[in-house]
Every structure is written in structure tokens, then in C-alpha cells.
Scaffold this motif. Structure first.
Motif, mmCIF file in Angstrom:
data_model
loop_
_atom_site.group_PDB
_atom_site.id
_atom_site.type_symbol
_atom_site.label_atom_id
_atom_site.label_comp_id
_atom_site.label_asym_id
_atom_site.label_seq_id
_atom_site.Cartn_x
_atom_site.Cartn_y
_atom_site.Cartn_z
ATOM 1 N N HIS A 16 0.560 -1.284 0.158
ATOM 2 C CA HIS A 16 -0.144 -0.311 0.019
ATOM 3 C C HIS A 16 0.713 0.693 0.092
ATOM 4 O O HIS A 16 2.183 1.601 0.335
ATOM 5 N N GLY A 17 0.454 2.365 0.107
ATOM 6 C CA GLY A 17 0.297 3.615 -0.604
ATOM 7 C C GLY A 17 1.047 4.517 1.135
ATOM 8 O O GLY A 17 0.966 3.673 2.361
ATOM 9 N N ARG A 18 1.736 5.236 1.399
ATOM 10 C CA ARG A 18 2.097 5.622 2.813
ATOM 11 C C ARG A 18 0.878 6.211 3.454
ATOM 12 O O ARG A 18 -0.143 7.053 2.836
ATOM 13 N N SER A 19 0.961 5.741 4.520
ATOM 14 C CA SER A 19 -0.046 5.507 4.995
ATOM 15 C C SER A 19 0.024 6.969 6.263
ATOM 16 O O SER A 19 0.917 7.175 6.544
ATOM 17 N N TRP A 20 -0.546 7.408 7.182
ATOM 18 C CA TRP A 20 -0.441 8.250 8.593
ATOM 19 C C TRP A 20 0.475 7.614 9.548
ATOM 20 O O TRP A 20 0.805 7.831 10.239
ATOM 21 N N ALA A 21 0.470 6.034 9.402
ATOM 22 C CA ALA A 21 0.616 5.340 10.612
ATOM 23 C C ALA A 21 2.201 5.020 9.712
ATOM 24 O O ALA A 21 3.210 5.032 10.708
ATOM 25 N N ASN A 22 2.616 4.719 8.891
ATOM 26 C CA ASN A 22 3.991 4.977 8.217
ATOM 27 C C ASN A 22 4.404 6.180 8.448
ATOM 28 O O ASN A 22 5.573 6.496 9.065
ATOM 29 N N LEU A 23 3.803 6.999 8.550
ATOM 30 C CA LEU A 23 4.579 8.694 8.845
ATOM 31 C C LEU A 23 4.815 9.238 10.384
ATOM 32 O O LEU A 23 5.373 9.490 10.142
ATOM 33 N N ALA A 24 3.733 7.902 10.677
ATOM 34 C CA ALA A 24 3.793 8.462 11.958
ATOM 35 C C ALA A 24 5.001 7.545 12.652
ATOM 36 O O ALA A 24 6.370 7.807 13.577
ATOM 37 N N SER A 25 5.290 6.300 12.619
ATOM 38 C CA SER A 25 6.483 5.457 12.943
ATOM 39 C C SER A 25 7.900 6.567 12.491
ATOM 40 O O SER A 25 8.936 6.525 13.044
ATOM 41 N N ALA A 26 7.832 7.430 11.367
ATOM 42 C CA ALA A 26 8.980 7.658 10.360
ATOM 43 C C ALA A 26 9.429 8.391 10.989
ATOM 44 O O ALA A 26 9.681 8.674 11.968
ATOM 45 N N LYS A 27 8.578 9.043 12.244
ATOM 46 C CA LYS A 27 8.518 10.676 12.604
ATOM 47 C C LYS A 27 9.180 9.983 13.944
ATOM 48 O O LYS A 27 10.230 10.915 14.408
ATOM 49 N N ALA A 28 8.520 8.921 14.975
ATOM 50 C CA ALA A 28 8.859 8.758 16.363
ATOM 51 C C ALA A 28 10.900 8.421 16.306
ATOM 52 O O ALA A 28 10.954 8.492 16.855
ATOM 53 N N SER A 29 10.567 7.464 14.693
ATOM 54 C CA SER A 29 11.814 7.041 14.179
ATOM 55 C C SER A 29 13.098 8.431 14.768
ATOM 56 O O SER A 29 13.937 7.748 15.313
ATOM 57 N N LEU A 30 12.819 9.431 14.734
ATOM 58 C CA LEU A 30 13.285 10.996 14.617
ATOM 59 C C LEU A 30 13.803 11.655 16.149
ATOM 60 O O LEU A 30 13.569 12.451 15.836
ATOM 61 N N GLY A 31 12.333 11.010 16.482
ATOM 62 C CA GLY A 31 12.048 11.496 17.949
ATOM 63 C C GLY A 31 11.367 11.673 18.075
ATOM 64 O O GLY A 31 10.354 12.616 19.202
ATOM 65 N N ASP A 32 10.354 12.287 17.470
ATOM 66 C CA ASP A 32 8.893 13.239 17.467
ATOM 67 C C ASP A 32 8.205 12.069 17.135
ATOM 68 O O ASP A 32 7.266 11.342 15.954
ATOM 69 N N HIS A 33 7.678 12.086 18.665
ATOM 70 C CA HIS A 33 6.206 11.576 18.589
ATOM 71 C C HIS A 33 4.765 11.722 18.940
ATOM 72 O O HIS A 33 3.699 10.680 18.763
#
Length: 176
Positions: A16-33
Motif C-alpha cells: 500500500h501507499g504511505r499511510s498516516w501510521a507509516n508517517l507516524a513511525s518514521a517521525k517517531a524514529s527521529l524523536g517526534d512522537h
């Protein structure tokens, strides 16, 4: 379960294309939860595509049509919102069969939390997963072996229904 011979003329399998959950996980890995917190109490099955995910799905459909790969003889997708949306935006001009056997791997309560939080709650999960990635099972979730078996059952059924036909599937990373 295995196939003696591959039952399809071809089988396209896409994520599937990028979801809000994928974006959330990517941001969390950079410290933005912030997005993890926003979606924490929503089941992963209802996560929608973000605007980039919609664009990705449309580009995928254009590419596949341009190269004569869409439409296929059969189309199947997970029952999760992001997979259905990706299939729809691909504009295959054919109905998509929705099947729960293509759903994302069940991570139980380990889903929708950051890797850091998983490690705080279950300190050994990463080591256990790396030691035996196919058999490791998330708390109240399912192993990759279990995912593989349910997908193989579906492929077997589709192979019997559509022998030597062309198929297209939209599912999820660990399901694929």
C-alpha cells in the motif's frame, strides 16, 4: 503448503501507499512522537493513506497501465483501509476482491507504539525477533510463519480459480 508449479501466468504483488501510521513511525524514529500519540488508540486497520500515499498509489497505477500490467484477470487486496485505498487509486477499472488473509501481520498490543516504548515494556523483543524472525511472535500477535500460511492458502485458492491468469495483489510489507 507449497506449489508444485507456479499457478499464475504472472502475479503482481505490491505494498500500500504511505499511510498516516507509516508517517507516524518514521517521525517517531527521529524523536517526534506527536503522530504516534495521535493514532495510538486507533486500530491499524483504519489507518488511511496520507497525501503522499495517495500520490504513490496513483503513480503506481499509471506506471502499471503504461507497461500493460493493469488490468489483470483478478485483483485482490487486504481489508485494511490503506490497502483498499491504494487499490482504488491505482484505477485498475476492475473490482478488487477483499480478503482478510492479506491483512497486515497482527502485532497485538505492540502495534501503534514506538520501538522505544516496545523496548521499555518488553526489553527482549528485538533480540528475540532477530534470533528467530520467522517464529518470533509479538505479544498476542502472529508470527511470520502464521502470516505465510494464511497467504499461501489464499494463493492456492486463487491459483485454482484463475489458473494461468494474471493477478494483482495490494497488501502490506510483512504480508508480502
Amino acid at each position: 503448503m507449497h506449489f508444485e508449479t507456479f499457478p499464475f501466468a504472472s502475479l503482481l504483488v505490491g505494498r500500500h501507499g504511505r499511510s498516516w501510521a507509516n508517517l507516524a513511525s518514521a517521525k517517531a524514529s527521529l524523536g517526534d512522537h506527536s503522530l504516534i500519540e495521535k493514532f495510538r488508540h486507533e486500530h491499524t486497520s483504519v489507518m488511511e493513506l496520507d497525501p503522499e500515499g495517495v500520490a504513490q498509489a496513483k503513480r503506481k497505477g499509471v506506471f502499471l497501465k503504461r507497461h500493460g500490467l493493469l488490468p489483470c484477470d483478478f485483483h485482490a487486496t487486504s481489508r485494511y483501509v490503506r490497502a483498499i485505498a491504494t487499490a482504488t487509486h491505482m484505477d485498475a477499472e476492475q473490482e478488487w476482491h477483499k480478503d482478510e488473509r492479506l491483512n497486515e501481520r497482527n502485532w497485538g498490543p505492540m502495534d501503534q507504539i514506538s520501538s522505544t516504548e516496545r523496548t521499555q515494556r518488553w526489553p527482549t523483543w528485538k533480540t528475540e525477533k532477530e534470533t528467530d524472525p520467522h517464529e518470533w511472535t509479538p505479544v498476542e500477535g502472529e508470527s511470520i510463519r502464521e502470516v505465510r500460511l494464511r497467504v499461501l492458502h489464499l494463493l492456492h485458492e486463487l491459483g485454482e480459480r484463475f489458473p494461468r491468469k494474471r493477478g494483482c495483489i495490494v497488501a502490506h510489507g510483512e504480508t508480502n
